[in-house]
Design a protein around this motif. Structure first.
Motif, PDB file in Angstrom:
ATOM      1  N   ARG A  16     -70.573  67.918  51.893  1.00 19.17           N
ATOM      2  CA  ARG A  16     -70.831  69.761  52.269  1.00 19.17           C
ATOM      3  C   ARG A  16     -71.262  69.033  53.861  1.00 19.17           C
ATOM      4  NH1 ARG A  16     -72.098  73.967  48.871  1.00 19.17           N
ATOM      5  NH2 ARG A  16     -72.239  74.917  51.142  1.00 19.17           N
ATOM      6  N   LYS A  17     -70.547  68.528  54.521  1.00 17.91           N
ATOM      7  CA  LYS A  17     -70.435  67.889  55.859  1.00 17.91           C
ATOM      8  C   LYS A  17     -69.455  67.658  56.572  1.00 17.91           C
ATOM      9  CE  LYS A  17     -71.981  62.916  55.254  1.00 17.91           C
ATOM     10  NZ  LYS A  17     -70.836  62.335  56.026  1.00 17.91           N
ATOM     11  N   CYS A  18     -68.607  67.529  57.250  1.00 19.09           N
ATOM     12  CA  CYS A  18     -67.526  66.302  58.237  1.00 19.09           C
ATOM     13  C   CYS A  18     -67.310  65.294  57.484  1.00 19.09           C
ATOM     14  CB  CYS A  18     -67.510  66.776  59.649  1.00 19.09           C
ATOM     15  SG  CYS A  18     -67.993  68.366  59.956  1.00 19.09           S
ATOM     16  N   VAL A  19     -66.294  64.899  57.062  1.00 26.83           N
ATOM     17  CA  VAL A  19     -65.821  64.023  56.677  1.00 26.83           C
ATOM     18  C   VAL A  19     -65.784  63.334  57.933  1.00 26.83           C
ATOM     19  CG1 VAL A  19     -63.723  62.739  55.260  1.00 26.83           C
ATOM     20  CG2 VAL A  19     -64.780  64.635  54.958  1.00 26.83           C
ATOM     21  N   THR A  20     -65.984  61.740  58.041  1.00 29.66           N
ATOM     22  CA  THR A  20     -66.253  60.665  58.687  1.00 29.66           C
ATOM     23  C   THR A  20     -64.919  60.294  58.567  1.00 29.66           C
ATOM     24  OG1 THR A  20     -67.843  59.072  58.428  1.00 29.66           O
ATOM     25  CG2 THR A  20     -68.880  61.267  59.359  1.00 29.66           C
ATOM     26  N   ILE A  21     -64.825  58.552  59.706  1.00 28.63           N
ATOM     27  CA  ILE A  21     -64.003  57.592  59.149  1.00 28.63           C
ATOM     28  C   ILE A  21     -64.774  56.384  58.848  1.00 28.63           C
ATOM     29  CG2 ILE A  21     -62.866  55.507  60.427  1.00 28.63           C
ATOM     30  CD1 ILE A  21     -61.957  57.393  62.969  1.00 28.63           C
ATOM     31  N   ASP A  22     -65.697  56.611  59.108  1.00 34.80           N
ATOM     32  CA  ASP A  22     -66.550  55.843  57.576  1.00 34.80           C
ATOM     33  C   ASP A  22     -66.776  56.297  56.235  1.00 34.80           C
ATOM     34  OD1 ASP A  22     -67.461  54.063  59.301  1.00 34.80           O
ATOM     35  OD2 ASP A  22     -69.167  55.324  59.646  1.00 34.80           O
ATOM     36  N   ASP A  23     -66.858  57.161  55.882  1.00 33.91           N
ATOM     37  CA  ASP A  23     -66.084  58.049  54.804  1.00 33.91           C
ATOM     38  C   ASP A  23     -65.060  57.149  54.281  1.00 33.91           C
ATOM     39  OD1 ASP A  23     -68.923  59.304  54.705  1.00 33.91           O
ATOM     40  OD2 ASP A  23     -68.085  61.312  55.362  1.00 33.91           O
ATOM     41  N   ILE A  24     -63.948  57.375  54.920  1.00 32.05           N
ATOM     42  CA  ILE A  24     -62.136  57.014  54.853  1.00 32.05           C
ATOM     43  C   ILE A  24     -62.622  55.391  54.238  1.00 32.05           C
ATOM     44  CG2 ILE A  24     -60.229  56.216  55.492  1.00 32.05           C
ATOM     45  CD1 ILE A  24     -60.453  59.610  56.780  1.00 32.05           C
ATOM     46  N   ASP A  25     -62.928  55.084  55.159  1.00 29.55           N
ATOM     47  CA  ASP A  25     -63.535  53.289  54.866  1.00 29.55           C
ATOM     48  C   ASP A  25     -64.452  53.197  53.953  1.00 29.55           C
ATOM     49  OD1 ASP A  25     -61.954  52.648  57.400  1.00 29.55           O
ATOM     50  OD2 ASP A  25     -64.232  53.008  58.346  1.00 29.55           O
ATOM     51  N   SER A  26     -65.418  53.712  53.301  1.00 34.28           N
ATOM     52  CA  SER A  26     -65.771  53.735  52.090  1.00 34.28           C
ATOM     53  C   SER A  26     -64.546  53.613  51.383  1.00 34.28           C
ATOM     54  CB  SER A  26     -67.328  54.597  52.069  1.00 34.28           C
ATOM     55  OG  SER A  26     -68.310  54.194  52.918  1.00 34.28           O
ATOM     56  N   ALA A  27     -64.251  54.613  51.656  1.00 33.17           N
ATOM     57  CA  ALA A  27     -63.269  55.250  49.818  1.00 33.17           C
ATOM     58  C   ALA A  27     -62.135  53.745  49.464  1.00 33.17           C
ATOM     59  CB  ALA A  27     -62.431  56.293  50.573  1.00 33.17           C
ATOM     60  N   CYS A  28     -61.643  53.243  50.938  1.00 37.63           N
ATOM     61  CA  CYS A  28     -60.888  52.261  50.831  1.00 37.63           C
ATOM     62  C   CYS A  28     -60.960  50.785  50.299  1.00 37.63           C
ATOM     63  CB  CYS A  28     -60.222  51.476  52.417  1.00 37.63           C
ATOM     64  SG  CYS A  28     -59.248  53.661  52.866  1.00 37.63           S
ATOM     65  N   VAL A  29     -62.765  50.740  50.732  1.00 41.61           N
ATOM     66  CA  VAL A  29     -63.628  49.850  50.443  1.00 41.61           C
ATOM     67  C   VAL A  29     -63.306  49.837  47.977  1.00 41.61           C
ATOM     68  CG1 VAL A  29     -65.546  48.149  49.608  1.00 41.61           C
ATOM     69  CG2 VAL A  29     -64.304  49.231  51.289  1.00 41.61           C
ATOM     70  N   LYS A  30     -64.339  51.444  47.938  1.00 42.80           N
ATOM     71  CA  LYS A  30     -63.832  51.887  46.457  1.00 42.80           C
ATOM     72  C   LYS A  30     -62.554  51.623  45.159  1.00 42.80           C
ATOM     73  CE  LYS A  30     -65.858  55.309  46.980  1.00 42.80           C
ATOM     74  NZ  LYS A  30     -66.681  56.722  46.102  1.00 42.80           N
ATOM     75  N   ILE A  31     -61.240  51.309  46.527  1.00 43.92           N
ATOM     76  CA  ILE A  31     -59.864  51.502  45.686  1.00 43.92           C
ATOM     77  C   ILE A  31     -59.424  50.672  45.788  1.00 43.92           C
ATOM     78  CG2 ILE A  31     -57.727  52.173  46.103  1.00 43.92           C
ATOM     79  CD1 ILE A  31     -58.918  54.558  48.060  1.00 43.92           C
ATOM     80  N   SER A  32     -59.848  49.438  46.338  1.00 42.27           N
ATOM     81  CA  SER A  32     -59.205  48.036  46.828  1.00 42.27           C
ATOM     82  C   SER A  32     -59.145  47.668  45.823  1.00 42.27           C
ATOM     83  CB  SER A  32     -59.659  47.645  48.050  1.00 42.27           C
ATOM     84  OG  SER A  32     -60.579  47.193  48.316  1.00 42.27           O
ATOM     85  N   PRO A  33     -60.538  47.003  44.921  1.00 37.26           N
ATOM     86  CA  PRO A  33     -60.505  46.500  43.861  1.00 37.26           C
ATOM     87  C   PRO A  33     -59.992  47.040  42.771  1.00 37.26           C
ATOM     88  CG  PRO A  33     -62.629  47.697  44.129  1.00 37.26           C
ATOM     89  CD  PRO A  33     -61.850  47.693  45.413  1.00 37.26           C
ATOM     90  N   ALA A  34     -59.720  48.370  42.602  1.00 34.67           N
ATOM     91  CA  ALA A  34     -59.645  49.126  41.205  1.00 34.67           C
ATOM     92  C   ALA A  34     -58.380  48.030  40.532  1.00 34.67           C
ATOM     93  CB  ALA A  34     -58.851  50.039  41.996  1.00 34.67           C
ATOM     94  N   SER A  35     -58.217  47.971  38.926  1.00 33.61           N
ATOM     95  CA  SER A  35     -57.952  47.124  38.507  1.00 33.61           C
ATOM     96  C   SER A  35     -56.555  48.324  38.044  1.00 33.61           C
ATOM     97  CB  SER A  35     -58.359  47.181  37.012  1.00 33.61           C
ATOM     98  OG  SER A  35     -58.749  47.812  36.762  1.00 33.61           O
ATOM     99  N   ARG A  36     -56.862  50.047  37.919  1.00 35.68           N
ATOM    100  CA  ARG A  36     -55.755  50.770  38.055  1.00 35.68           C
ATOM    101  C   ARG A  36     -55.363  51.760  38.683  1.00 35.68           C
ATOM    102  NH1 ARG A  36     -60.130  53.840  33.615  1.00 35.68           N
ATOM    103  NH2 ARG A  36     -60.858  52.493  35.267  1.00 35.68           N
TER     104      ARG A  36
END
Length: 327
Positions: A213-233
């Motif tokens: 409910r706010k503008c998406v930031t580069i920090d938000d994207i970096d956080s998403a990348c951190v969550k994605i990287s260790p994903a086993s699927r």
């Protein structure tokens, strides 16, 4: 309620001391009574309260002193908290029995529950005309857009995306995983985002939606990348849904993360734009989407979607369908 129950359970308990950190023999854990008994009572009887323990709210969190009448609690409205402390003191002084107080609180909650249920039933009855023409895709977009503008509507984008997938899951061969509580953090639920899509008859998450409910930031994207990287699927798409403006530099940064995530596409979509595109692609499923969204809104707990927000949607839909009938 937890303090009154503790006093009923332990006659020596001081209802003003729901913190074991106080250290006295008449102190007790109000949070334990809340979690073990009160939350279950609220959930099983559909009482109009937040089932999450009250001892996690700012007013009662991290205290280690008795809740006497002179304590200043940081809560809104202040009068409610002042009266709460007064009631606990009434029990302590013996002017009111804990059993009578708890009984009266429950009586009022049941009255409120039934009154709200009746109002919803009346609004639903107004939508049961068989002669009404199905709203067009653009009329549905307008209806949802109005609903999003209502107060305390932060949960709605999650329900919009979930309703979209649920209404066409037989066509997509993909399903929405059960939605986590709106108050639960991703770390607690071990989830990637607010809405997770998996392949039919499988538990492999292929698409993740995160609502902002706010503008998406580069920090938000970096956080998403951190969550994605260790994903086993393998996650194919990680999509931000926002109700605010999408900055060009942020959109381009998201685009650049494809190689960094080893094949996961990160995109940022406008919430209403997503809905409009979906409804026009699956035009023949628009009525199912609207009914699914309505069911999700009405089934959400009060803490996520308030009674006022539920009634607002039904009233807005009634008005939209009445306009369509007149036309």
């Amino acid at each position: 309620m937890a303090c009154a129950l503790a006093r009923i359970h332990q006659s020596t308990a001081d209802p003003r001391k729901p913190y074991t950190e106080i250290g006295s023999e008449d102190a007790f854990s109000g949070r334990s009574y809340d979690e073990k008994y009160i939350s279950r009572l609220i959930y099983e009887n559909h009482l109009p309260l937040n089932p999450t323990t009250a001892f996690l709210t700012p007013a009662f969190r991290n205290l280690n002193k008795p809740l006497t009448v002179d304590v200043k609690l940081n809560g809104e409205p202040p009068h409610t908290y002042e009266m709460t402390l007064q009631l606990l003191d009434e029990i302590y002084q013996g002017r009111v029995s804990a059993e009578d107080l708890l009984t009266e609180v429950l009586r009022f909650l049941v009255l409120i529950r039934e009154e709200r249920k009746k109002r919803i039933e009346i609004l639903l009855d107004g939508l049961k005309s068989e002669n009404k023409l199905t709203l067009s895709s653009e009329e549905i977009v307008s209806l949802i857009e109005q609903h999003l503008k209502c107060k305390n509507s932060s949960r709605l984008p999650v329900l919009i995306v979930a309703a979209a997938y649920q209404s066409v899951k037989d066509k997509l061969k993909e399903e929405v995983l059960p939605l986590a509580s709106h108050q639960a953090a991703d770390k607690q639920t071990r989830s990637f985002g607010d809405v997770e899509i998996c392949l039919e008859n499988e538990d492999q998450v292929v698409t993740v939606y995160e609502m902002k409910r706010k503008c998406v930031t580069i920090d938000d994207i970096d956080s998403a990348c951190v969550k994605i990287s260790p994903a086993s699927r393998k996650i194919n798409n990680y999509i931000f849904i926002t109700t605010e403006t999408i900055e060009d530099d942020v959109r381009l940064y998201a685009l650049s993360c494809y190689e960094r995530t080893e094949g996961t596409e990160i995109a940022i979509l406008d919430c209403i734009g997503f809905l409009r595109h979906f409804l026009h692609i699956f035009h023949r499923s628009r009525a199912r989407f609207l009914d699914t969204y309505q069911n999700l809104v009405l089934s959400e707990p009060e803490s996520a979607v308030s009674q006022a927000l539920k009634e607002a949607f039904l009233a807005l839909r009634q008005a939209a369908e009445d306009r369509g009938s007149e036309d």
